[in-house]
Structures are given as C-alpha cells and as structure tokens.
Scaffold this motif. Structure first.
Motif, PDB file in Angstrom:
ATOM      1  N   TRP A  35       0.826  -1.207   0.000  1.00 42.62           N
ATOM      2  CA  TRP A  35       0.000   0.000   0.000  1.00 42.62           C
ATOM      3  C   TRP A  35       0.863   1.261   0.000  1.00 42.62           C
ATOM      4  O   TRP A  35       0.501   2.257  -0.607  1.00 42.62           O
ATOM      5  CB  TRP A  35      -0.949  -0.007   1.199  1.00 42.62           C
ATOM      6  N   ILE A  36       2.009   1.205   0.668  1.00 39.67           N
ATOM      7  CA  ILE A  36       2.944   2.335   0.627  1.00 39.67           C
ATOM      8  C   ILE A  36       3.439   2.531  -0.807  1.00 39.67           C
ATOM      9  O   ILE A  36       3.442   3.652  -1.327  1.00 39.67           O
ATOM     10  CB  ILE A  36       4.137   2.111   1.578  1.00 39.67           C
ATOM     11  N   ALA A  37       3.846   1.446  -1.453  1.00 39.10           N
ATOM     12  CA  ALA A  37       4.346   1.518  -2.830  1.00 39.10           C
ATOM     13  C   ALA A  37       3.285   2.057  -3.786  1.00 39.10           C
ATOM     14  O   ALA A  37       3.610   2.753  -4.757  1.00 39.10           O
ATOM     15  CB  ALA A  37       4.825   0.139  -3.288  1.00 39.10           C
ATOM     16  N   LYS A  43       4.740   7.059   3.559  1.00 38.68           N
ATOM     17  CA  LYS A  43       6.064   6.476   3.776  1.00 38.68           C
ATOM     18  C   LYS A  43       6.496   6.792   5.196  1.00 38.68           C
ATOM     19  O   LYS A  43       6.144   7.827   5.748  1.00 38.68           O
ATOM     20  CB  LYS A  43       7.070   7.063   2.796  1.00 38.68           C
ATOM     21  N   GLY A  44       7.277   5.893   5.762  1.00 39.60           N
ATOM     22  CA  GLY A  44       7.835   6.136   7.085  1.00 39.60           C
ATOM     23  C   GLY A  44       9.002   7.105   6.985  1.00 39.60           C
ATOM     24  O   GLY A  44       9.508   7.386   5.897  1.00 39.60           O
ATOM     25  N   LEU A  65      -8.897   6.159   2.286  1.00 38.70           N
ATOM     26  CA  LEU A  65      -9.209   4.854   1.683  1.00 38.70           C
ATOM     27  C   LEU A  65     -10.646   4.447   1.990  1.00 38.70           C
ATOM     28  O   LEU A  65     -11.379   4.000   1.114  1.00 38.70           O
ATOM     29  CB  LEU A  65      -8.263   3.780   2.226  1.00 38.70           C
ATOM     30  N   ARG A  66     -11.026   4.611   3.233  1.00 32.80           N
ATOM     31  CA  ARG A  66     -12.377   4.243   3.673  1.00 32.80           C
ATOM     32  C   ARG A  66     -13.434   4.993   2.883  1.00 32.80           C
ATOM     33  O   ARG A  66     -14.466   4.447   2.507  1.00 32.80           O
ATOM     34  CB  ARG A  66     -12.518   4.546   5.167  1.00 32.80           C
ATOM     35  N   ASP A  67     -13.153   6.260   2.607  1.00 32.35           N
ATOM     36  CA  ASP A  67     -14.117   7.100   1.908  1.00 32.35           C
ATOM     37  C   ASP A  67     -13.965   7.058   0.392  1.00 32.35           C
ATOM     38  O   ASP A  67     -14.588   7.838  -0.318  1.00 32.35           O
ATOM     39  CB  ASP A  67     -13.997   8.549   2.406  1.00 32.35           C
ATOM     40  N   GLY A  68     -13.111   6.145  -0.102  1.00 39.87           N
ATOM     41  CA  GLY A  68     -12.965   5.958  -1.538  1.00 39.87           C
ATOM     42  C   GLY A  68     -12.096   6.985  -2.228  1.00 39.87           C
ATOM     43  O   GLY A  68     -12.173   7.146  -3.438  1.00 39.87           O
ATOM     44  N   GLU A  69     -11.248   7.658  -1.477  1.00 37.95           N
ATOM     45  CA  GLU A  69     -10.401   8.689  -2.064  1.00 37.95           C
ATOM     46  C   GLU A  69      -8.936   8.252  -2.170  1.00 37.95           C
ATOM     47  O   GLU A  69      -8.117   8.999  -2.656  1.00 37.95           O
ATOM     48  CB  GLU A  69     -10.464   9.959  -1.201  1.00 37.95           C
ATOM     49  N   GLY A  70      -8.608   7.063  -1.719  1.00 42.77           N
ATOM     50  CA  GLY A  70      -7.238   6.606  -1.595  1.00 42.77           C
ATOM     51  C   GLY A  70      -6.380   6.716  -2.828  1.00 42.77           C
ATOM     52  O   GLY A  70      -5.486   7.550  -2.900  1.00 42.77           O
ATOM     53  N   ALA A  71      -6.608   5.901  -3.830  1.00 42.84           N
ATOM     54  CA  ALA A  71      -5.749   5.872  -5.010  1.00 42.84           C
ATOM     55  C   ALA A  71      -5.902   7.122  -5.845  1.00 42.84           C
ATOM     56  O   ALA A  71      -4.950   7.598  -6.446  1.00 42.84           O
ATOM     57  CB  ALA A  71      -6.059   4.629  -5.843  1.00 42.84           C
TER      58      ALA A  71
END
Length: 82
Positions: A35-37, A43-44, A65-71
C-alpha cells in the motif's frame, strides 16, 4: 513488547513502527508495504536509524481509503478541465 507495562500501553502513540502501523489498519506488514508503494499509505521517516510512521498520517490515509479517495488522491489529472 513482551515486557510492556499497562501504563506504557495506555500512553498515546504519535509514532508507530512498521508492524504497529500495519496492525493499526488491520493488515499484514507485507500488504502495508504494498500500500505504501501504491501511495495508499504514507512512507515512514527514518529518525536516528529507526523508521517510524506518524500515527495521524496513517489515520488520515485510512480515512481517505475508507471514503474511496485513496488511489485517486494522488492523480495529477483530477483537477484538469478538458
């Protein structure tokens, strides 16, 4: 962590190690790395030889992500008008 006291466990966490960050969103460290990639998780940051994740950033990414905005949130064409 086997010798962690109840008091230490009750303290608010501002920084998380990789395994803790992954566990905070209920996924494996391997999936967390993926998911980081993919830009779905932050990133840490390496601080004095230790890589740590900001707990609030992990939470903010989870909410996206939960709200569908992630990618889509990193898409440079989102605000382009054709």
């Amino acid at each position: 962590m086997a010798n962690t006291t109840a008091r230490e466990m009750s303290l608010p966490r501002f920084a998380l190690r990789r395994e803790e960050a992954a566990a905070s969103v209920a996924i494996s460290p391997t999936l967390f790395d993926r998911w980081i990639a993919e830009g779905l998780m932050p990133k840490g940051r390496k601080i004095v030889g230790v890589v740590l994740w900001d707990a609030q950033e992990v939470r903010d990414h989870w909410i996206a992500l939960r709200d569908g905005e992630g990618a889509a949130k990193n898409n440079p064409f989102d605000k382009v008008i054709a």
